[in-house]
Design an enzyme around this catalytic site. Structure first.
Site, mmCIF file in Angstrom:
data_model
loop_
_atom_site.group_PDB
_atom_site.id
_atom_site.type_symbol
_atom_site.label_atom_id
_atom_site.label_comp_id
_atom_site.label_asym_id
_atom_site.label_seq_id
_atom_site.Cartn_x
_atom_site.Cartn_y
_atom_site.Cartn_z
ATOM 1 N N HIS A 285 0.758 -1.079 -0.021
ATOM 2 C CA HIS A 285 0.013 -0.092 0.081
ATOM 3 C C HIS A 285 0.762 1.240 -0.004
ATOM 4 C CE1 HIS A 285 -3.470 2.583 1.899
ATOM 5 N NE2 HIS A 285 -3.938 1.997 0.810
ATOM 6 N N LYS B 74 3.186 4.434 -0.957
ATOM 7 C CA LYS B 74 2.959 5.294 -2.143
ATOM 8 C C LYS B 74 4.144 6.367 -2.268
ATOM 9 C CE LYS B 74 -1.640 4.927 -0.861
ATOM 10 N NZ LYS B 74 -2.138 3.985 -1.636
ATOM 11 N N ASP C 84 16.614 12.014 -8.601
ATOM 12 C CA ASP C 84 17.632 12.990 -8.429
ATOM 13 C C ASP C 84 16.731 14.260 -8.796
ATOM 14 O OD1 ASP C 84 19.361 13.637 -11.107
ATOM 15 O OD2 ASP C 84 18.173 11.459 -11.000
ATOM 16 N N GLN D 162 -8.855 7.761 5.870
ATOM 17 C CA GLN D 162 -9.804 7.119 5.135
ATOM 18 C C GLN D 162 -10.481 5.949 5.796
ATOM 19 O OE1 GLN D 162 -7.570 4.721 2.076
ATOM 20 N NE2 GLN D 162 -9.506 3.953 1.135
ATOM 21 N N HIS E 209 -9.220 10.346 1.494
ATOM 22 C CA HIS E 209 -8.351 9.210 1.214
ATOM 23 C C HIS E 209 -7.154 9.514 2.126
ATOM 24 C CE1 HIS E 209 -5.414 6.794 -0.952
ATOM 25 N NE2 HIS E 209 -6.242 5.761 -0.953
ATOM 26 N N LYS F 209 -4.318 10.253 4.922
ATOM 27 C CA LYS F 209 -3.614 9.229 6.127
ATOM 28 C C LYS F 209 -2.839 10.120 7.034
ATOM 29 C CE LYS F 209 -4.264 6.466 2.661
ATOM 30 N NZ LYS F 209 -5.627 5.871 2.818
ATOM 31 N N ASP G 240 -1.068 19.597 17.717
ATOM 32 C CA ASP G 240 -0.760 21.067 18.511
ATOM 33 C C ASP G 240 -0.233 21.932 17.427
ATOM 34 O OD1 ASP G 240 -1.818 19.951 20.807
ATOM 35 O OD2 ASP G 240 0.368 19.427 21.539
ATOM 36 N N GLU H 208 -10.187 25.479 3.384
ATOM 37 C CA GLU H 208 -10.855 24.605 2.449
ATOM 38 C C GLU H 208 -11.926 24.231 3.009
ATOM 39 O OE1 GLU H 208 -10.031 20.608 -0.078
ATOM 40 O OE2 GLU H 208 -8.282 22.190 0.187
#
Length: 836
Positions: free
Chosen positions: A355, A357, A362, A533, A682, A684, A689, A745
């Site tokens: 899972h 990603k 460089d 998620q 989705h 994570k 604080d 948003e």
């Protein structure tokens, strides 16, 4: 055994509920056994092998076979992770024959006289009797169990994790795949060097007073404008600018999508390329043909393939087969390793996933660095695949013919058609890393590649020590990108959930992401914001009626014999409750905000999703009940929702698409008429604080947190100059500005956010967010189309303030059938290892 045991709340807050279970990082040292019994077939020699397992049967230590001896000496030490086990079992097998013979076994649990002492943190010498089945005596295994330290807080990095925190890094946080022309939808924000000495000897302070209802930011010198960045535009430029190596890791990677949608970006040397028409596959193929080493590592979702008959996206729509075929058809200049999540049994090949990603490449070095090239990485929740491109406005009908014309994605409507149906909007968090921590991501890639690649694939890795690279590429220690501006540098710790079947340098299991979450929650002083998620765990504290026998046929086949213990035992929900308990004890304001999807992606009336929803509802139910009971125990007049609130995201837009001429599926019809859709969260992410942030691929469930299920990565980050470790009560660096921009948003705050949002722990902020999100839910549910005031909505549950009972606000999710219950339902067939 030496246990690096993380006690957590058990010793700090004795008034809170305590869990007498082993949990955390462990250093396991095993010496020898005495008088191992003779095997069942007495003529056989004894070749003993040792297995140490937790209560769910996960093997945490293996003592290799010892030839022809009744007194084997293993003398081995392992570092392992254990999550909430009620016992540790020790089994000695005879490995002499094809079918192993169990010679003797025993459990170390609360029936052992020294168990309580171990939980209390005391060192103990134990002689553990391992009787032969049906007999009272067997062999004796001598153990030393020594807790090395307790998790008592005080450090932002996760103690005991595999990788250390790296200093002098840079972090760029992305709140969406793209911002672009929708920048005006976000607030104008500054970040401040809160306690930095000024030239006149005074200090710049963001807060003039601590009165939450009238606070405003200073306009003094030293304020720096915060600018939200465009993730996929920066990734596009980074790929084109790479000269030596590109590594790409994904749960899903699509060669067909484009990274640029709103505008083309001209990269020097590639002026003739129109990025809005150039796919990811074309970019990678182009770089490989230039001589760049391009390696792609993806999960092999076994139902995703491309054959002479046709192309199959797979049950999970990962496009794995198509991606491999894409590059194979072009000469395999891009090397693709496509691998199942292997494990202890063939069943693991299909039930768990890779899972992670990230994209590593460089890049040009910064001014003053010793060599012309360095390494950077993009990582987080965004796969480079279909449906992930989105913007702050979360369109469901608009931009269908432009940004989403070739990337229509809809996982929640049967037979979705881009000509007629709304798209599924997407919320995700990603980041870019620069500095020494990138080398930890490179090690992770090499670990997995070496374990999962075919013979010869290791030779296709980039050789960083090759002739010519020593004078070209900065190595670890030479890429202190924070030194150019020390006040803006970051400390970053790389974290993994992974086991020995997925990475060659892992001896058994790493569960460092769970460890980092626990540590961050315990160190929280004002508030915690979770955007994830999934949100389920703490099953060991669920009410008895919520732990009914859920074993389906596949559970029985897999050997799950525990009818009441659901495999959702990560401690994160419990730790959140425990941190609220501490705030109640101290009489200090504290708040937990959790933003999750309205329901898991897919059809919420399907059996697997209903079971996940059921576990999530049980988790919320447990938390509200525990907090309410604790408030009553303390004689407080406050209610649980003063401390704990759950939210989801949604949007409504005018339907500009024509209806179908023929018959519509009920779900298609309802979605078209209601002109609304949930925004699929989705992300994570955890923020504590405005100081510390965790971003990665790991969900809040046992699949992601246990370490021996799905493979995951994450990073824990903070800026020392802005940190509360420097005495700042209100850290006001990039994490603070990012959180305010994200909330701006979600709440549609416009150019200026409401001042209460600077103080998430305050009752004024909690009540403001509750009012806005409740109104958003009412807008979302209005029978007639209505523009929503904001995307962030109250999650559709109601909590009884007097009892803490949590129940659905309505019976079913909007626009779905009666089977799509908000409280979820258990399945007689779906095994809980799939849904937890």
């Amino acid at each position: 055994l030496q246990f690096l045991y993380l006690i957590g709340s058990a010793t700090r807050n004795k008034n809170a509920f305590t869990m007498p279970l082993l949990n955390g990082q462990f250093e396991v040292t095993i010496g020898k056994a005495d008088k191992v019994p003779q095997p069942t077939l007495s003529l056989m020699t004894v070749d003993p092998m040792l297995q140490v397992q937790d209560c769910r049967g996960h093997v945490i230590v293996t003592g290799p076979e010892k030839k022809a001896t009744h007194t084997p000496e293993w003398n081995l030490t392992e570092q392992v992770s254990i999550v909430e086990t009620k016992f540790v079992s020790f089994k000695i097998w005879n490995d002499n024959v094809a079918v192993n013979d169990l010679l003797c076994e025993a459990k170390l649990d609360d029936s052992h006289p020294q168990w309580a002492s171990l939980l209390a943190g005391n060192a103990e010498d134990i002689a553990l009797n391992l009787p032969r089945k049906g007999k009272d005596v067997g062999c004796v295994l001598t153990l030393t169990i020594k807790p090395l330290f307790h998790l008592t807080g005080g450090t932002l990095c996760a103690p005991g994790a595999r990788f250390n925190s790296r200093t002098g890094c840079r972090v760029t946080l992305f709140q969406s795949a793209h911002i672009g022309s929708e920048r005006d939808y976000l607030p104008n924000l500054n970040y401040y060097a809160g306690a930095t000495p000024m030239a006149d000897g005074s200090t710049l302070k963001r807060h003039k007073t601590q009165q939450h209802d009238s606070e405003k930011l200073d306009d003094e010198a030293g304020a720096r404008a915060y600018t939200p960045r465009n993730c996929w535009e920066e990734l596009y430029c980074a790929i084109l600018n790479a000269k030596h190596v590109i590594y790409m890791v994904g749960w899903s990677v699509s060669a067909e999508i484009t990274l640029l949608r709103e505008r083309n970006i001209v990269v020097p040397g590639y002026e003739s390329i129109d990025g809005t028409k150039t796919s990811v596959g074309e970019l990678l193929q182009m770089k490989a043909e230039e001589g760049v080493v391009v390696n792609v590592l993806i999960w092999n979702e076994v139902t995703s393939c491309q054959t002479s008959v046709g192309s199959f996206d797979g049950v999970a729509a990962t496009y794995a087969g198509q991606t491999r075929a894409y590059f194979a058809e072009r000469g395999n200049k891009v090397t693709v390793v496509q691998h199942v999540r292997a494990g202890t049994s063939a069943l693991d090949n299909v039930r768990f996933t890779h899972h992670q990603k990230c994209v590593i490449m460089d890049a040009d070095s910064l001014e003053g660095m010793p060599k012309p090239k360095r390494m950077i990485a993009f990582m987080g929740g965004l796969d480079v695949t279909g449906g992930r491109f989105d913007t702050p406005k979360k369109h469901i009908f608009e931009k269908a013919d432009t940004w989403y014309a070739n990337d229509y994605y809809q996982g929640c409507i049967n037979g979705a058609d881009p000509k007629h149906d709304c798209r599924e909007p997407w919320q995700d968090i990603h980041l870019k890393l620069e500095g020494q921590v990138v080398w930890d991501l490179i090690q992770n890639f090499h670990d997995r590649w070496a374990t999962q690649g075919a013979a010869g694939d290791e030779m296709k890795l980039f050789h960083f020590g090759a002739v010519g690279m020593k004078d070209t590429l900065c190595r670890r220690g030479e890429d202190d990108v924070g030194s150019a501006n020390a006040a803006e540098s970051w400390n970053v710790q790389f974290l993994r959930s992974i086991d020995k079947f997925s990475a060659k340098t892992v001896r058994h299991v790493e569960a460092d992401i769970h460890l980092a979450y626990e540590n961050a929650i315990q160190n929280a002083e004002r508030y915690i914001y979770v955007e994830n998620q999934y949100f389920l765990g703490g099953a060991q504290a669920w009410a008895a009626e919520d732990k009914v026998d859920n074993r389906g046929l596949l559970d029985v086949v897999a050997g799950n014999k525990d009818a009441t213990q659901v495999n959702a035992v990560n401690r994160i929900p419990l730790m959140l409750c425990d941190r609220i308990f501490r705030a109640i004890d101290e009489g200090k304001p504290f708040a937990v905000y959790a933003c999750i999807p309205m329901f898991p992606e897919g059809l919420p009336d399907s059996a697997p999703l209903q079971e996940i929803i059921y576990w999530e509802h049980r988790t919320m139910k447990m938390m509200f009940k525990k907090v309410t009971q604790y408030l009553q125990q303390k004689g407080s007049t406050k209610k649980a929702r003063d401390y704990l609130n759950f939210f989801c995201l949604g949007n409504r837009e005018r339907n500009t698409k024509p209806r179908r001429a023929g018959e519509e599926h009920p779900r298609q019809k309802m979605a078209a008429e209601s002109q609304r859709h949930m925004v699929y969260v989705h992300s994570k992410m955890l923020i504590v604080d405005d100081d510390y942030i965790i971003v990665g691929s790991a969900n809040i469930n046992d699949r992601s947190m246990a370490g021996d299920r799905d493979t995951e990565i994450a990073v824990g980050c903070y800026q020392p100059h802005y940190s509360k470790d420097k005495g700042q009560q209100y850290p006001n660096g990039h994490v603070n500005a990012f959180r305010l921009s994200l909330w701006g948003e979600h709440l549609n705050e416009g150019a200026e956010v409401n001042p209460v949002l600077y103080y998430p722990e305050s009752q004024a902020c909690v009540e403001y967010v509750q009012r806005r999100t409740q109104q958003a839910w009412e807008d979302f549910m209005a029978p007639q189309f209505k523009e929503m005031q904001c995307h962030l909505m109250a999650y559709p549950i109601k909590v009884d303030d007097s009892t803490g009972d949590c129940a659905p606000l309505m019976e079913v999710f909007p626009d779905f059938t009666a089977a799509a219950k908000i409280a979820g339902t258990q399945s007689a067939l779906v095994p809980d290892w799939m849904t937890t």
